[in-house]
Design an enzyme around this catalytic site. Structure first.
Site, PDB file in Angstrom:
ATOM      1  CG  ASN A  38      -2.650   4.083   1.800  1.00  0.00           C
ATOM      2  OD1 ASN A  38      -1.586   4.695   1.696  1.00  0.00           O
ATOM      3  ND2 ASN A  38      -2.723   2.922   2.412  1.00  0.00           N
ATOM      4  CG  ASP A  39      -1.490   5.483   5.488  1.00  0.00           C
ATOM      5  OD1 ASP A  39      -2.265   4.518   5.559  1.00  0.00           O
ATOM      6  OD2 ASP A  39      -0.301   5.385   5.141  1.00  0.00           O
ATOM      7  CG  ASP A  81      -0.089   1.914   5.990  1.00  0.00           C
ATOM      8  OD1 ASP A  81      -0.861   0.990   5.704  1.00  0.00           O
ATOM      9  OD2 ASP A  81       0.785   2.327   5.200  1.00  0.00           O
TER      10      ASP A  81
END
Length: 1303
Positions: free
Chosen positions: A927-928, A452
């Site tokens: 989100n990862d 990310d």
């Protein structure tokens, strides 16, 4: 059963209009309905009546609806659909399911299954010469240890789940706000949230504290962006306010889409008060968002728990196994095949022996009662039974203790990672942590890293670093004596800005000349900072005597803060005025128009009027601004472009500033065009673009800004060293393309000397295919035009003055470890060592692995691929995924921007699917989570975006820079140790087990063992276990400092060079030869042996004791040779185990009364034993020593060379304490570089919000009028400070100062 159902709502059939009015509908439903379909939860139920008036059966059918129905505040209604509750689960097991599921997972290891089958065989007395206990106890021990470890890992997940599920949320219950745990929140509940609170579930926004029903959220945990986003509820529900009675009476019904993972889309309809209202993504707050700068808001839960979009993007927790585990499964199959082959051979040999010889000795060796009397039949039955007997005798070729030892080593290696002080982050008090104990050696084989950006590579803190004004560059710290640019460090003193009462103490700038120019009122400098103070969408706020800026992006915050610190303070705004304070004097401007930013325009402008003059201020990307400048001023344009190139080369984010004076007549005509375009019903956006384009012409350039998007410490160095180690990094980010590209340059993933940078941004499948095909063809054509391989002679100079020169061919095969590491000059291996090693001054640099093509040839910087989310959607389809992967794997760097969490996981899964490479995902936000779970190894960063990534990860670290040590030190050591452990383990067990095979030729293939059963049981447990464990714990070829200094040491792990099928065969053959030498030399030495006293010394027990003793001595001596790094523990275990063998043997035989009592003592009293021991050691060990010396002398590996240098320079060099800074300015080539430095993380639409006044609040007190503005005086005189924070960034982006005085 169906009393709670409402046929009018739930039934698809029949139509309730057919029911007579006087009939009770529910009773009619029970008695008259023969077949209906009922929507229940996320599936349709078929209800079929068994008998007239009797019960109805319910069974599922595969008919899925496309809508979801929810009624506010009506749990009875919503309960019939069986919607998921808000409980989340990331753990794998439950208390009841743990044992069966865990056993199924463990028996996926073929060795465990093999020993289970073996245990059943040993329970058959007629074929087993060993007790089942010898297999049962080790097998149960292995299963128990592994189960305890897995249970502990899952317990940690349960605990983290519990922490999330037990958070408190404010829920409306019977018109009262009560605190309810998150897992008790259900669909249809109305919840209240306050500033800085996390959203508990996906909710429909009903009302907020802000004007016009607006609220502001941060979605970092969803898409990685810390920019604030705006959401707005329906005006009809906004009127509810926070009146609990009104909200409690709200009974709206929502019909919306089913749960899905699309973060950017929501479709639904609200039915309320006999009206329908359209719902979209702008009216929904998703779980994982944080409420920012909004005092309170109310919302209705529409998706909960695993149905939320956050959890839909989280992926599933999978059972991860290492490459070595999978290889061991294959090897076990091969060993089982070898074992069966030997058993089959012994079976045939036994049958032949019994047929020819054995039948004649039945008087002395009678056959068992179940054996037929017929010699042929009897020999056949005996042979068949011997097959299973030898399967049991020879089973120790793969002892169960192997897996016990593997798990213990992995556990200890996990502790070493957690105990490493070099990976401890002082500022956050965060150590590294191994959250799993099964993947350590996999860390030494990682080939692809998926990272990310926000919070992982960057801190997301923007600082004003440099600028160019009127053709002059400011920001460098110049040595007044030499005129050279000095390096700025933490200890460097910043300029004094205390002359400005509104300055920020935390603002750091180092060029005194810009301060002097600002103080003396330089016209160009004043215009420059005046533009920064006026051209933006920032909102000011006075809080506790401080002036704070709430910016929609950190870029704008940094620019406005810079203007403030240099004397141009943005003070207030209304829908039609902007107020600034320029060097203490108040200036009020009439805001005529905001030409908003978007990704196509890449610029924003404001049109202002003051003192009768109308002026347009514009800022944007240099590539766009330069196309709109007036003719002339070529010298200034050229100088500014040079400065922009310089800033971009240093990894700074740049914006170009320009201005244009407008006359009143022209502006009025343009305003009319603008009005017509803004109210157009067709092609409104295109018409507005044309109108904006018209007025943003003939501008005069003022200068350029350079903002530093602060990377985390050590990120460029870490990426460079990982690349030198042969690891490829792909960045998967939710940020915009320009931002991602700029960070790519800052991290040195991108550089201007690259052969080409491919951008894939088409929005349809054919366009994406065309762009990828063009990229592939470009790479192929350039590769085919390479020159032939070149030969470079490089040398290694040691501290003693010796010099070795060896050829290094660029085309060397990477799989041949000694070829690709042979001849590499140590001081040239990494950029970090070139500067510190004086040898490198006269050396020729070699291309790094990541700068070479498939043939090992330099490729002029390599290629890079940049692809955005919409294009990636097409690239991941079955038709294009192989093409995308082919291009990506040939590129040095890959950056995927604007990707969703699910797309991140799909990219990782694509590489796992088609490439035999170990993948690692690293991130810090929710989100990862999906890609962290998908990769072979997941690493979570304990960042500011919560702990979701850490909780889903296998390893956690505090900073990205620690990934280098995690992989290059702990990962490489773990792989090195595990590979050496396995090679030695197979060697010593083949040497041990195959002695039985050789003995079979002398015992009539009767499955008689050569060793004492006690020795067989404890050989791996007591006699040889501790030395090999100490090797797995502590061994290392080079120390940590050199592991970091020479990243190429990592490359053997990428090819499974240290342990593979060939290495296993070598170890097996080594063990085979050792067993043969052991047995036959001993057999020959004792054949018909007689002691000096005339006693026979050639009996079975004595030979077995001698072979066992020499075996322990040989394998222990071999361990001493294999150990590269000795600790006190190594000495104790190696030599202690040797002594322990003899002590335990005498204790067992004499104290306990073993069957082999006296045999070892008798043999050790004879010189034959010692002569045999010495001869065996010489025959087995001298060739090994000679061969290793030959390899080190003639074909040294890189590890050999580094170890030699380490020994020679241990006293003089010590441990390196500093690492070089790899950031070096780059020079643009003649081609138009992607690297404009422009990266403006801004969103379209905030200009309209400002000018419409929707985000404005009426001030509590009327501010005093300010003179000097023309036009609408009432508007100019108002200074506006919202009472609530608007457009705030994270705390790092806030700029405040105390003591504002009269503001």
């Amino acid at each position: 059963m169906f009393d709670h159902l409402d046929p009018e709502v739930e039934c698809g059939l029949p139509d309730t209009s057919e029911i007579p009015v006087e009939t009770d509908k529910k009773s009619w439903f029970k008695t008259s309905c023969t077949k209906v379909q009922l929507f229940c939860g996320t599936s349709w139920r078929k209800l079929t009546k068994r008998k007239e008036g009797k019960k109805v059966s319910v069974q599922d059918v595969d008919i899925l609806p496309d809508k979801r129905r929810i009624r506010a505040g009506d749990p009875h209604f919503n309960a019939q659909f069986s919607y998921t509750n808000n409980h989340i689960k990331t753990s794998k097991y439950t208390l009841l399911k743990f044992l069966p599921i865990n056993l199924i997972e463990q028996f996926q290891r073929l060795a465990n299954f093999y020993f289970l089958c073996l245990l059943f065989l040993q329970m058959v007395p007629v074929i087993s010469s060993l007790t089942p206990v010898t297999t049962a106890i080790p097998l149960i021990g292995v299963l128990a240890i592994t189960a305890i470890k897995d249970a502990y890992d899952d317990f940690q997940r349960h605990r983290s789940d519990s922490q999330v599920n037990n958070r408190l949320s404010q829920v409306l219950r019977k018109n009262q706000i009560v605190n309810e745990k998150w897992h008790k929140v259900v669909v249809g509940d109305i919840i209240r949230m306050e500033d800085d609170h996390s959203v508990a579930a996906d909710i429909l926004l009903l009302s907020t504290s802000e004007p016009n029903g607006l609220c502001y959220i941060e979605t970092a945990e969803l898409d990685g962006e810390t920019n604030l986003k705006c959401r707005q509820c329906l005006p009809e529900t906004a009127a509810l306010g926070q009146d609990l009675e009104k909200i409690g009476r709200f009974n709206g019904e929502i019909i919306c889409e089913l749960p899905n993972n699309n973060l950017n889309r929501f479709e639904g309809t609200l039915k309320w008060n006999n009206k329908e209202y359209s719902l979209d993504n702008n009216k929904v707050l998703l779980r994982g968002c944080k409420l920012r700068n909004t005092a309170w808001c109310y919302g209705m839960v529409i998706f909960a728990g695993k149905d939320t979009k956050l959890m839909q993007n989280s992926g599933k927790t999978t059972f991860k196994r290492t490459t070595i585990d999978r290889l061991l499964n294959f090897i076990i199959l091969g060993i089982v095949f070898l074992l069966f082959s030997m058993c089959l051979f012994c079976t045939l040999a036994c049958g032949i022996w019994e047929q020819i010889t054995g039948q004649h000795f039945r008087v002395y060796l009678p056959w068992d009662a179940l054996i037929p009397e017929d010699p042929g039949s009897g020999a056949t039955v005996i042979a068949l039974l011997v097959f299973f007997s030898y399967a049991i005798v020879l089973n120790t070729v793969v002892p169960i203790s192997l897996y016990v030892s593997v798990e213990v080593i992995r556990l200890f290696q996990s502790f070493l990672i957690s105990w490493d002080k070099q990976m401890y982050h002082d500022l956050s008090n965060t150590p590294a942590k191994a959250r799993t104990t099964t993947l350590n050696e996999e860390l030494g084989q990682v080939e692809y890293i998926f990272s990310d950006k926000t919070g992982t590579l960057t801190q997301n803190i923007m600082t004003f670093n440099k600028c160019s004004i009127a053709g002059r560059s400011y920001g460098d710290l110049i040595d007044r004596t030499t005129g050279e640019v000095l390096e700025v460090g933490e200890s460097t003193s910043a300029v004094d800005l205390s002359w400005n009462s509104m300055y920020e103490p935390g603002f750091r700038f180092f060029d005194q000349e810009l301060v002097d120019a600002a103080r003396r009122g330089d016209t160009h400098v004043n215009n420059f900072f005046r533009l920064l103070a006026l051209c933006h969408t920032v909102m000011p706020e006075e809080k506790n005597g401080c002036l704070e800026y709430q910016a929609q992006s950190p870029d704008e915050n940094a620019l406005v803060a810079a203007a403030r610190n240099f004397g141009f303070v943005f003070k207030a705004r209304t829908p039609d005025t902007i107020t600034i304070q320029a060097h203490g004097e108040t200036e009020v401007y009439e805001l005529l128009c905001i030409l908003d930013f978007n990704n196509v325009r890449k610029r924003m402008s404001v049109i202002l009027r003051r003192n009768g003059k109308i002026r347009l201020y514009c800022k944007g990307a240099d590539s766009v601004i330069y196309e709109h400048l007036r003719q002339g001023d070529e010298e200034m344009k050229t100088k500014t472009q040079e400065h922009l190139n310089k800033f971009a080369g240093e990894g700074l984010r740049t914006l170009c500033l320009a201005v244009r004076d407008l006359d009143e007549v022209y502006f009025e005509k343009w305003k009319q065009k603008y009005h017509e375009a803004s109210v157009a019903l067709e092609n409104r956006e295109q018409k507005l673009e044309m109108v904006f384009e018209e007025i943003e012409q003939n501008m005069e350039i003022l200068g350029a800004t350079a903002i530093e998007d602060k990377l985390q410490d050590g990120v460029p160095q870490t990426i460079a060293h990982l690349g030198a180690a042969g690891i490829k990094l792909w960045v998967l980010t939710g940020d915009k393309q320009d931002t991602a590209i700029n960070i790519g340059y800052s991290c040195q993933l991108l550089s201007d000397d690259m052969a080409d940078i491919f951008i894939v941004d088409e929005l349809n499948s054919d366009g994406v295919e065309r762009q990828l095909s063009e990229a592939r063809d470009t790479i192929r054509s350039n590769s085919s035009s390479k020159e032939s391989q070149s030969l470079t002679v490089i040398s290694l100079r040691t501290e003693s003055g010796m010099e070795q020169s060896t050829p290094l061919r660029n085309g060397a095969n990477r799989n041949e470890h000694r070829k690709h590491s042979n001849g590499i000059k140590l001081s040239e291996l990494t950029p970090s060592s070139r500067k510190s090693d004086p040898e490198s001054r006269n050396s020729t640099p070699i291309p790094r692995k990541w700068d070479t093509d498939e043939n090992g040839e330099a490729n002029n910087g390599g290629y890079a691929l940049i692809i955005n989310g919409p294009s990636l959607l097409h690239a991941l389809t079955p038709r294009l995924e192989r093409l995308f992967l082919e291009v990506g794997t040939k590129c040095r760097s890959v950056i995927c921007c604007r990707v969703t969490p699910l797309q991140k996981a799909l990219v990782v899964g694509l590489v796992k699917k088609y490439l035999k490479a170990v993948t690692l995902s690293i991130g810090d936000g929710a989100n990862d989570v999906s890609m962290i779970k998908t990769a072979h190894i997941g690493v979570g960063i304990s960042g500011q975006e919560g702990l979701q990534a850490v909780l889903a990860s296998d390893y956690s670290i505090a900073q990205f820079k620690y990934l280098e040590r995690l992989l290059l030190v702990h990962g490489r050591w773990s792989y090195f140790r595990m590979a050496k452990f396995l090679r030695y383990f197979f060697y010593k067990n083949f040497a041990f087990t195959l002695c039985h095979f050789w003995f079979a030729f002398f015992c009539g293939f009767s499955a008689q063992t050569v060793f004492d059963p006690m020795f067989i049981a404890v050989y791996n447990l007591f006699y040889t276990s501790l030395p090999v464990l100490s090797l797995g714990f502590f061994d290392q070829d080079v120390n940590a400092a050199n592991s970091l200094k020479y990243p190429q040491l990592y490359q053997p792990g990428l090819d499974n060079f240290l342990f593979n099928k060939l290495e296993f065969l070598k170890s097996a053959c080594h063990g085979l030869g050792t067993s043969g030498v052991l047995f036959f030399i001993t057999y020959g030495a004792y054949f018909n042996g007689v002691s000096p006293e005339g006693q026979m010394v050639a009996d079975h027990m004595l030979i077995g004791s001698v072979v066992a003793s020499i075996l322990v001595c040989v394998v222990t001596a071999q361990m001493a040779l294999d150990t590269a790094y000795y600790t006190v523990w190594n000495h104790i275990t190696i030599w202690g185990s040797l002594g322990f063998y003899f002590i335990l043997q005498f204790f067992y035989n004499y104290v306990i009364g073993g069957s082999y009592v006296g045999s070892l003592k008798k043999s050790m009293e004879e010189v034959t034993f010692w002569a045999t021991l010495g001869l065996t050691l010489v025959i087995l060990l001298v060739p090994v020593i000679a061969y290793r010396f030959y390899l080190v002398d003639t074909q040294p590996t890189l590890s050999d060379r580094v170890r030699l240098k380490q020994r020679l320079s241990a006293k003089s060099l010590g441990v390196a304490k500093s690492r070089d800074n790899l950031r070096t300015p780059s020079i643009r080539r003649s081609r138009r570089s992607l690297r404009s430095g422009y990266a403006f993380s801004h969103q379209e639409g905030f200009g309209r919000l400002i000018t419409s006044g929707k985000i404005m609040r009426r001030p509590k007190t009327d501010p005093s009028n300010v003179q000097g503005a023309t036009g609408n005086g009432a508007s100019y005189g108002r200074r506006f400070f919202p009472s609530e924070v608007i457009f705030a960034q994270v705390h790092n982006n806030r700029h405040s100062v105390h003591g504002m005085g009269g503001v």
